[in-house]
Design a protein around this motif. Structure first.
Motif, short mmCIF file in Angstrom:
data_model
loop_
_atom_site.label_atom_id
_atom_site.label_comp_id
_atom_site.label_asym_id
_atom_site.label_seq_id
_atom_site.Cartn_x
_atom_site.Cartn_y
_atom_site.Cartn_z
N HIS A 4 -2.32 -3.95 3.26
CA HIS A 4 -3.59 -4.29 2.60
C HIS A 4 -4.49 -3.06 2.53
CE1 HIS A 4 -2.06 -8.19 4.04
NE2 HIS A 4 -2.48 -8.58 2.85
N ALA A 16 -12.70 -13.32 11.10
CA ALA A 16 -11.41 -13.02 10.49
C ALA A 16 -10.24 -13.25 11.45
CB ALA A 16 -11.39 -11.58 9.99
N GLU A 19 -7.32 -0.54 1.63
CA GLU A 19 -8.68 -0.63 1.11
C GLU A 19 -9.43 0.63 1.51
OE1 GLU A 19 -10.18 -5.11 1.33
OE2 GLU A 19 -9.30 -4.41 3.22
N CYS A 27 -11.39 -9.49 6.84
CA CYS A 27 -11.54 -8.30 7.68
C CYS A 27 -12.15 -7.15 6.89
CB CYS A 27 -10.19 -7.88 8.26
SG CYS A 27 -10.28 -6.40 9.29
N THR A 28 -13.25 -6.61 7.41
CA THR A 28 -13.87 -5.43 6.83
C THR A 28 -13.84 -4.25 7.82
OG1 THR A 28 -16.08 -6.01 7.62
CG2 THR A 28 -15.46 -6.79 5.41
N GLU A 29 -13.05 -4.37 8.87
CA GLU A 29 -13.03 -3.38 9.95
C GLU A 29 -14.43 -3.20 10.52
OE1 GLU A 29 -10.73 0.24 9.51
OE2 GLU A 29 -9.69 -0.66 7.80
N PRO A 71 -6.74 -10.85 6.23
CA PRO A 71 -7.15 -9.64 5.51
C PRO A 71 -8.24 -9.90 4.47
CG PRO A 71 -4.93 -10.30 4.88
CD PRO A 71 -5.34 -11.19 6.01
N SER A 85 -7.50 -3.54 5.95
CA SER A 85 -7.65 -4.60 6.92
C SER A 85 -6.93 -4.17 8.20
CB SER A 85 -7.02 -5.88 6.36
OG SER A 85 -7.01 -6.90 7.31
N GLN A 91 -4.49 -5.48 11.59
CA GLN A 91 -3.52 -6.50 11.94
C GLN A 91 -3.25 -6.44 13.44
OE1 GLN A 91 -0.05 -5.07 9.64
NE2 GLN A 91 1.04 -5.00 11.57
N LYS A 133 -16.42 -5.70 -0.03
CA LYS A 133 -15.97 -6.96 0.56
C LYS A 133 -17.04 -7.52 1.50
CE LYS A 133 -11.79 -7.19 2.41
NZ LYS A 133 -10.71 -7.18 3.43
N LEU A 163 -14.20 -1.79 1.42
CA LEU A 163 -14.63 -2.58 2.58
C LEU A 163 -16.11 -2.92 2.49
CD1 LEU A 163 -12.65 -0.73 5.39
CD2 LEU A 163 -12.16 -3.00 4.45
#
Length: 84
Positions: A65, A23, A67, A38-40, A35, A2, A4, A75, A72
């Motif tokens: 977080h 997000a 991942e 969030c999947t970037e 988070p 995630s 931030q 998610k 991702l």
């Protein structure tokens, strides 16, 4: 992972509307990223849109977080299925 938003955020309001997963929201002092959402931008864009538009470069990877890219993508799939 995630992303931030650091406390150097200037609350310019440009990151929230570009987040495809909703997000990003205004926290007590500055914007924050959930988070769980969030999947970037995986599944939507090649690069995280919030990072692309941030004028003060205060959005970083959230090491709390971790991942993988596969995580991702999974998610993203769960988030899209929940919208259906």
């Amino acid at each position: 992972m995630s992303l931030q938003i650091l406390d150097t955020c200037v609350n310019c309001d440009v990151c929230e509307p570009v987040c495809p997963n909703k997000a990003i929201s205004l926290g007590e002092e500055y914007y924050v990223i959930d988070p769980a959402l969030c999947t970037e931008c995986v599944g939507h864009f090649d690069d995280p849109q919030c990072v692309e538009v941030c004028p003060v470069e205060c959005i970083i990877v959230d090491t709390a977080h971790p991942e993988s890219p596969d995580d991702l993508r999974l998610k993203y799939g769960r988030l899209m299925a929940a919208k259906s």
